[in-house]
Design a protein around this motif. Structure first.
Motif: not given
Length: 145
Positions: A43-53
């Motif tokens: 089990q993993f929580d994945l975090y992503l931060k997008f700026e525009d594309d």
């Protein structure tokens, strides 16, 4: 599996499992995903931060076997700085590297040693879900839009 891939498996997977990249909670994320394998409990929580594309930041927190943890580490490392379409292409490439039904050899698909290390999943189908767990989750997010 040839000797080169066996060596990559040992070095890359063990290195990423012991000292993963981007482990921890990303505070200013734009997307949080939960990757869970009910069969083995990974089990993993994945975090992503997008700026525009563009994927500006990634991280993960959780637990699992060496293969799933190393694979998630490689994913978060490889996604950094990629546009969404580049990230989709990377994920498809990785999934082809580990696909036991692929007619192409892993080395003909990529020369990236971090990705090639997981080619052993072709020979051990029971480990396929460990290798692709986080990748499939991010693929789903990218396909949404």
């Amino acid at each position: 599996m040839n000797d080169r891939l066996k060596a990559l498996y040992k070095t890359q997977i063990l290195a990423h499992a012991k000292n993963p990249f981007n482990e921890g909670v990303l505070e200013d994320y734009s997307h949080k995903l939960q990757a869970y394998n009910p069969i083995c409990g990974d089990q993993f929580d994945l975090y992503l931060k997008f700026e525009d594309d563009i994927i500006q930041s990634t991280s993960f927190k959780g637990y699992g076997c060496a293969i799933s943890k190393a694979s998630t580490s490689v994913l978060t490392k490889q996604l950094l700085g990629k546009r969404k379409n580049e990230a989709k292409a990377l994920i498809e490439l990785f999934l082809n590297v580990i696909n036991p039904e692929s007619s192409e050899s892993p080395e003909s698909i990529t020369s990236d040693e971090e990705l090639l290390a997981f080619a052993s999943a072709r020979e051990f189908p029971e480990r396929l879900t460990c290798a692709n767990l986080a990748w499939e989750k991010v693929k789903g997010l990218l396909e949404e839009g």
